[in-house]
Design an enzyme around this catalytic site. Structure first.
Site, PDB file in Angstrom:
ATOM      1  N   SER A 135       0.830  -1.221   0.000  1.00  0.00           N
ATOM      2  CA  SER A 135       0.000   0.000   0.000  1.00  0.00           C
ATOM      3  C   SER A 135       0.861   1.267   0.000  1.00  0.00           C
ATOM      4  CB  SER A 135      -0.983  -0.005   1.174  1.00  0.00           C
ATOM      5  OG  SER A 135      -0.307   0.129   2.399  1.00  0.00           O
ATOM      6  N   ASN A 136       2.028   1.229   0.622  1.00  0.00           N
ATOM      7  CA  ASN A 136       2.920   2.398   0.550  1.00  0.00           C
ATOM      8  C   ASN A 136       3.457   2.592  -0.866  1.00  0.00           C
ATOM      9  OD1 ASN A 136       3.443   3.872   3.228  1.00  0.00           O
ATOM     10  ND2 ASN A 136       3.429   1.710   3.838  1.00  0.00           N
TER      11      ASN A 136
ATOM     12  N   ARG B 105      19.923 -14.861   2.573  1.00  0.00           N
ATOM     13  CA  ARG B 105      19.719 -13.413   2.523  1.00  0.00           C
ATOM     14  C   ARG B 105      20.848 -12.685   1.774  1.00  0.00           C
ATOM     15  NH1 ARG B 105      20.448  -9.195   7.403  1.00  0.00           N
ATOM     16  NH2 ARG B 105      22.422 -10.302   7.349  1.00  0.00           N
TER      17      ARG B 105
ATOM     18  N   MET C  53      10.484  -7.122   4.567  1.00  0.00           N
ATOM     19  CA  MET C  53      10.546  -7.771   5.874  1.00  0.00           C
ATOM     20  C   MET C  53      11.884  -8.429   6.221  1.00  0.00           C
ATOM     21  SD  MET C  53       7.818  -6.686   7.028  1.00  0.00           S
ATOM     22  CE  MET C  53       7.712  -7.469   8.639  1.00  0.00           C
TER      23      MET C  53
ATOM     24  N   ILE D 251      16.059  -7.976   7.028  1.00  0.00           N
ATOM     25  CA  ILE D 251      16.970  -6.917   7.469  1.00  0.00           C
ATOM     26  C   ILE D 251      18.131  -6.835   6.481  1.00  0.00           C
ATOM     27  CG2 ILE D 251      18.595  -6.285   9.302  1.00  0.00           C
ATOM     28  CD1 ILE D 251      16.450  -7.737  11.173  1.00  0.00           C
ATOM     29  N   LEU D 252      18.451  -5.623   6.052  1.00  0.00           N
ATOM     30  CA  LEU D 252      19.554  -5.464   5.097  1.00  0.00           C
ATOM     31  C   LEU D 252      20.890  -5.552   5.831  1.00  0.00           C
ATOM     32  CD1 LEU D 252      18.265  -2.521   2.865  1.00  0.00           C
ATOM     33  CD2 LEU D 252      18.393  -4.947   2.247  1.00  0.00           C
TER      34      LEU D 252
ATOM     35  N   HIS E 291       8.452   3.130   9.131  1.00  0.00           N
ATOM     36  CA  HIS E 291       8.206   2.256  10.272  1.00  0.00           C
ATOM     37  C   HIS E 291       6.937   2.730  10.991  1.00  0.00           C
ATOM     38  CE1 HIS E 291       9.107  -0.471  13.515  1.00  0.00           C
ATOM     39  NE2 HIS E 291       8.832   0.503  14.364  1.00  0.00           N
TER      40      HIS E 291
END
Ligand code: GRF
Length: 209
Positions: A13-14, A65, A90, A92-93, A109
């Site tokens: 939605s963002n 990842r 979702m 973490i970088l 956030h």
């Protein structure tokens, strides 16, 4: 033109709010690609429906990842970009990714950071009993939701709230704040100096609704 890459894992939605701001002409930019770790993310189908490059990278197929991130960096290098905007991404970088990309990475956030970082921000705010929560757009650093704060918007937390009602109230603000911040970014008005962000506001009314 601000060339934006969106990372999203879900609903999107963002992403939709940012795309709407671009279509309205307020945000002088382009979403060059939407990259997701989830094949069935609605964010990817939305991108496709708009003719935006929609890229699914399977972390399992890439060996985890870091493999996902390496593949994403290759794609981004090919496509070109000025910044990455995380929108419901979702994973973490890693610090390596942030360093190797070398350009701004933004996140939104659903809490007033530094309160309530992590994946259950709305629930944590209700359980703590705060009277206001909200949303934060920040630069991404190696920590979880710890990067320099660019902009925030507060909403009241009501006695009758549950996670769903509070999330909806916050989300409505997210959909205004994120596009507004990217608009300021496209105008070159966001400055990061020693972990603090300063924004040039010529006429505040024009940019923060
Ligand atoms: C939003 O609440 C955002 O603050 C958080 O994840 C959610 C993503 O929602 N980081 P959507 O995918 O943009 O609808």
């Amino acid at each position: 033109m601000l060339e934006i890459i969106i990372f999203a894992s879900g609903r999107g939605s963002n992403l939709m709010a940012i795309q709407e701001e671009i279509e309205s002409g307020r945000l002088k930019g382009n979403i060059r690609a939407v990259i997701s770790n989830k094949e069935d993310a609605p964010a990817l189908s939305f991108a496709q429906s708009k003719g935006i490059n929609a890229i699914w990278i399977d972390p399992k197929a890439e060996g985890g990842r870091r493999g996902f991130e390496r593949k994403a960096l290759q794609e981004i290098g090919r496509i070109g970009s000025d910044c990455i905007a995380l929108a419901g991404y979702m994973l973490i970088l890693s610090g390596e990714f942030i360093r190797d990309y070398g350009k701004p990475i933004l996140n939104i956030h659903p809490a007033l950071l530094p309160s309530f970082p992590g994946a259950t921000a709305q629930k944590d705010a209700i359980e703590y009993g705060v009277k206001y929560s909200g949303c934060t757009v920040h630069f991404v650093d190696e920590g979880v939701d710890t990067g320099p704060i660019i902009a925030q918007r507060a909403v009241p937390v009501l006695d009758a709230d549950d996670v769903e009602s509070l999330s909806a109230r916050i989300l409505a603000e997210e959909h205004k704040l994120y596009p507004e911040v990217l608009t300021l970014m496209a105008q070159g008005r966001i400055h990061l100096i020693d972990h603090k962000v300063y924004i040039d506001l010529l006429d505040e009314r024009n940019y923060f609704r």
